[in-house]
Design a protein around this motif. Structure first.
Motif, PDB file in Angstrom:
ATOM      1  N   MET A  56      -6.482  38.835  61.566  1.00 26.45           N
ATOM      2  CA  MET A  56      -5.109  38.924  61.049  1.00 26.45           C
ATOM      3  C   MET A  56      -4.123  39.180  62.184  1.00 26.45           C
ATOM      4  O   MET A  56      -3.051  38.578  62.221  1.00 26.45           O
ATOM      5  N   VAL A  57      -4.486  40.070  63.099  1.00 30.64           N
ATOM      6  CA  VAL A  57      -3.616  40.368  64.232  1.00 30.64           C
ATOM      7  C   VAL A  57      -3.438  39.110  65.090  1.00 30.64           C
ATOM      8  O   VAL A  57      -2.317  38.776  65.501  1.00 30.64           O
ATOM      9  N   ILE A  58      -4.529  38.414  65.343  1.00 31.10           N
ATOM     10  CA  ILE A  58      -4.448  37.171  66.130  1.00 31.10           C
ATOM     11  C   ILE A  58      -3.577  36.149  65.412  1.00 31.10           C
ATOM     12  O   ILE A  58      -2.724  35.502  66.023  1.00 31.10           O
ATOM     13  N   GLN A  59      -3.764  36.007  64.102  1.00 31.03           N
ATOM     14  CA  GLN A  59      -2.998  35.009  63.347  1.00 31.03           C
ATOM     15  C   GLN A  59      -1.509  35.339  63.311  1.00 31.03           C
ATOM     16  O   GLN A  59      -0.670  34.444  63.386  1.00 31.03           O
ATOM     17  N   ILE A  60      -1.163  36.608  63.234  1.00 36.48           N
ATOM     18  CA  ILE A  60       0.251  37.005  63.288  1.00 36.48           C
ATOM     19  C   ILE A  60       0.842  36.617  64.635  1.00 36.48           C
ATOM     20  O   ILE A  60       1.951  36.086  64.714  1.00 36.48           O
ATOM     21  N   GLY A  61       0.094  36.859  65.713  1.00 36.62           N
ATOM     22  CA  GLY A  61       0.552  36.455  67.044  1.00 36.62           C
ATOM     23  C   GLY A  61       0.717  34.952  67.167  1.00 36.62           C
ATOM     24  O   GLY A  61       1.674  34.465  67.767  1.00 36.62           O
ATOM     25  N   VAL A  62      -0.209  34.201  66.581  1.00 36.41           N
ATOM     26  CA  VAL A  62      -0.130  32.733  66.608  1.00 36.41           C
ATOM     27  C   VAL A  62       1.115  32.267  65.863  1.00 36.41           C
ATOM     28  O   VAL A  62       1.887  31.433  66.361  1.00 36.41           O
ATOM     29  N   LEU A  63       1.329  32.787  64.662  1.00 39.46           N
ATOM     30  CA  LEU A  63       2.501  32.373  63.873  1.00 39.46           C
ATOM     31  C   LEU A  63       3.806  32.768  64.559  1.00 39.46           C
ATOM     32  O   LEU A  63       4.778  32.004  64.561  1.00 39.46           O
ATOM     33  N   TRP A  64       3.826  33.970  65.132  1.00 41.11           N
ATOM     34  CA  TRP A  64       5.031  34.429  65.833  1.00 41.11           C
ATOM     35  C   TRP A  64       5.372  33.482  66.989  1.00 41.11           C
ATOM     36  O   TRP A  64       6.508  33.048  67.134  1.00 41.11           O
ATOM     37  N   THR A  65       4.372  33.176  67.802  1.00 44.40           N
ATOM     38  CA  THR A  65       4.593  32.289  68.948  1.00 44.40           C
ATOM     39  C   THR A  65       4.999  30.898  68.485  1.00 44.40           C
ATOM     40  O   THR A  65       5.880  30.269  69.081  1.00 44.40           O
ATOM     41  N   PHE A  66       4.391  30.397  67.403  1.00 47.46           N
ATOM     42  CA  PHE A  66       4.770  29.089  66.871  1.00 47.46           C
ATOM     43  C   PHE A  66       6.238  29.076  66.463  1.00 47.46           C
ATOM     44  O   PHE A  66       6.984  28.162  66.819  1.00 47.46           O
ATOM     45  N   PHE A  67       6.662  30.084  65.714  1.00 47.76           N
ATOM     46  CA  PHE A  67       8.042  30.093  65.219  1.00 47.76           C
ATOM     47  C   PHE A  67       9.063  30.277  66.341  1.00 47.76           C
ATOM     48  O   PHE A  67      10.115  29.645  66.320  1.00 47.76           O
ATOM     49  N   THR A  68       8.777  31.130  67.308  1.00 46.78           N
ATOM     50  CA  THR A  68       9.746  31.281  68.405  1.00 46.78           C
ATOM     51  C   THR A  68       9.856  29.992  69.218  1.00 46.78           C
ATOM     52  O   THR A  68      10.961  29.606  69.610  1.00 46.78           O
ATOM     53  N   THR A  69       8.730  29.319  69.440  1.00 42.82           N
ATOM     54  CA  THR A  69       8.766  28.051  70.168  1.00 42.82           C
ATOM     55  C   THR A  69       9.466  26.979  69.332  1.00 42.82           C
ATOM     56  O   THR A  69      10.244  26.183  69.860  1.00 42.82           O
ATOM     57  N   ALA A  70       9.214  26.949  68.029  1.00 45.21           N
ATOM     58  CA  ALA A  70       9.860  25.972  67.151  1.00 45.21           C
ATOM     59  C   ALA A  70      11.372  26.201  67.092  1.00 45.21           C
ATOM     60  O   ALA A  70      12.152  25.234  67.103  1.00 45.21           O
ATOM     61  N   ILE A  71      11.800  27.445  67.064  1.00 42.31           N
ATOM     62  CA  ILE A  71      13.235  27.746  67.054  1.00 42.31           C
ATOM     63  C   ILE A  71      13.887  27.234  68.332  1.00 42.31           C
ATOM     64  O   ILE A  71      14.932  26.581  68.296  1.00 42.31           O
ATOM     65  N   ARG A  72      13.259  27.499  69.478  1.00 44.44           N
ATOM     66  CA  ARG A  72      13.813  26.995  70.748  1.00 44.44           C
ATOM     67  C   ARG A  72      13.783  25.472  70.794  1.00 44.44           C
ATOM     68  O   ARG A  72      14.681  24.848  71.349  1.00 44.44           O
ATOM     69  N   ARG A  73      12.763  24.852  70.187  1.00 44.76           N
ATOM     70  CA  ARG A  73      12.694  23.382  70.151  1.00 44.76           C
ATOM     71  C   ARG A  73      13.834  22.826  69.301  1.00 44.76           C
ATOM     72  O   ARG A  73      14.451  21.830  69.642  1.00 44.76           O
ATOM     73  N   LEU A  74      14.110  23.460  68.178  1.00 49.64           N
ATOM     74  CA  LEU A  74      15.238  23.036  67.338  1.00 49.64           C
ATOM     75  C   LEU A  74      16.552  23.218  68.087  1.00 49.64           C
ATOM     76  O   LEU A  74      17.465  22.389  67.970  1.00 49.64           O
ATOM     77  N   HIS A  75      16.660  24.277  68.868  1.00 51.94           N
ATOM     78  CA  HIS A  75      17.857  24.487  69.685  1.00 51.94           C
ATOM     79  C   HIS A  75      18.030  23.343  70.678  1.00 51.94           C
ATOM     80  O   HIS A  75      19.154  22.936  70.963  1.00 51.94           O
ATOM     81  N   ASP A  76      16.930  22.824  71.208  1.00 54.73           N
ATOM     82  CA  ASP A  76      17.007  21.707  72.145  1.00 54.73           C
ATOM     83  C   ASP A  76      17.606  20.477  71.471  1.00 54.73           C
ATOM     84  O   ASP A  76      18.250  19.664  72.103  1.00 54.73           O
ATOM     85  N   ARG A  77      17.413  20.350  70.184  1.00 50.93           N
ATOM     86  CA  ARG A  77      17.990  19.244  69.416  1.00 50.93           C
ATOM     87  C   ARG A  77      19.424  19.551  68.977  1.00 50.93           C
ATOM     88  O   ARG A  77      20.067  18.728  68.357  1.00 50.93           O
ATOM     89  N   GLY A  78      19.893  20.782  69.230  1.00 51.98           N
ATOM     90  CA  GLY A  78      21.238  21.167  68.819  1.00 51.98           C
ATOM     91  C   GLY A  78      21.272  21.720  67.405  1.00 51.98           C
ATOM     92  O   GLY A  78      22.339  21.855  66.809  1.00 51.98           O
ATOM     93  N   LEU A  79      20.108  22.035  66.842  1.00 53.21           N
ATOM     94  CA  LEU A  79      20.015  22.543  65.480  1.00 53.21           C
ATOM     95  C   LEU A  79      19.795  24.060  65.481  1.00 53.21           C
ATOM     96  O   LEU A  79      19.245  24.612  66.425  1.00 53.21           O
ATOM     97  N   ALA A 114      21.341  25.373  78.763  1.00 55.34           N
ATOM     98  CA  ALA A 114      21.033  24.232  79.614  1.00 55.34           C
ATOM     99  C   ALA A 114      19.677  23.647  79.239  1.00 55.34           C
ATOM    100  O   ALA A 114      18.820  24.331  78.688  1.00 55.34           O
ATOM    101  N   GLU A 115      19.483  22.380  79.555  1.00 56.02           N
ATOM    102  CA  GLU A 115      18.208  21.708  79.346  1.00 56.02           C
ATOM    103  C   GLU A 115      17.164  22.438  80.189  1.00 56.02           C
ATOM    104  O   GLU A 115      17.375  22.663  81.371  1.00 56.02           O
ATOM    105  N   PRO A 116      16.044  22.872  79.605  1.00 55.41           N
ATOM    106  CA  PRO A 116      15.154  23.807  80.299  1.00 55.41           C
ATOM    107  C   PRO A 116      14.460  23.266  81.547  1.00 55.41           C
ATOM    108  O   PRO A 116      14.239  24.020  82.490  1.00 55.41           O
ATOM    109  N   ILE A 117      14.119  21.992  81.602  1.00 53.02           N
ATOM    110  CA  ILE A 117      13.406  21.480  82.769  1.00 53.02           C
ATOM    111  C   ILE A 117      14.341  21.360  83.958  1.00 53.02           C
ATOM    112  O   ILE A 117      14.059  21.859  85.048  1.00 53.02           O
TER     113      ILE A 117
END
Length: 178
Positions: A56-79, A114-117
């Motif tokens: 459960m602890v591992i899965q919470i960490g996985v979901l947390w990392t997924f959502f933070t990365t997904a939020i930043r990815r949406l930001h890259d699209r301007g969303l 700014a564009e991250p790369i």
């Protein structure tokens, strides 16, 4: 484009960061790594109560990392990161979210930074320097702009803010003429 291990290293360094942007390779390689971890986690959870707790602890960490990365990815699209709430819609929501994350991001600078790369952000993290988001570093070839000092102005002096200021002034002029 980041390699698999570089993308995972960047995602780990930014695991608590929902500000800024993430390129497609960061998102997709991180998604792949998290998928593999979740698959392996299913075996850990089979080992009684201790395995379930660790899983459960591992899965919470996985979901947390997924959502933070997904939020930043949406930001890259301007969303907005609020688009991650699509996952509450069974099956269709996650498919739409993954499609949005698969599309190309906006080039250069948008309201999320700014564009991250090209901004040198990833290189800073991969070189082992302490991570600190810097939205004013537009590219490696340009000099770094200092953060805006609040002098009673509503907007800092960057390209997005200049366009926004011009738009607001244009609308104010149209409303006064009406």
């Amino acid at each position: 484009m980041l390699s698999f291990f570089d993308a995972v290293k960047v995602a780990w360094a930014r695991k608590f960061d929902v500000q800024g942007r993430a390129c497609r390779s960061e998102f997709w390689f991180t998604f792949l790594a998290l998928f593999i971890i979740s698959f392996l986690n299913a075996f850990i959870m089979r080992f009684g109560a201790i395995g379930a707790i660790i899983g459960m602890v591992i899965q919470i960490g996985v979901l947390w990392t997924f959502f933070t990365t997904a939020i930043r990815r949406l930001h890259d699209r301007g969303l907005s990161g609020a688009w991650c709430l699509l996952v509450v819609i069974p099956t269709v929501g996650i498919i739409i979210l993954l499609i949005l994350c698969a599309l190309q991001g906006s080039p250069d600078f948008n309201r999320f930074g700014a564009e991250p790369i090209s901004s040198g952000l990833y290189q800073q993290i991969l070189d082992g320097n302490s991570y600190q988001q810097n939205n004013y570093n537009y590219s490696q070839n340009q000099t770094q702009q200092p953060p805006h000092q609040d002098q009673g102005e509503l907007f800092p002096d960057d390209d997005f803010s200049k366009k926004l200021r011009a738009h607001v002034n244009r609308n104010d002029d149209n409303n006064q003429n009406s």
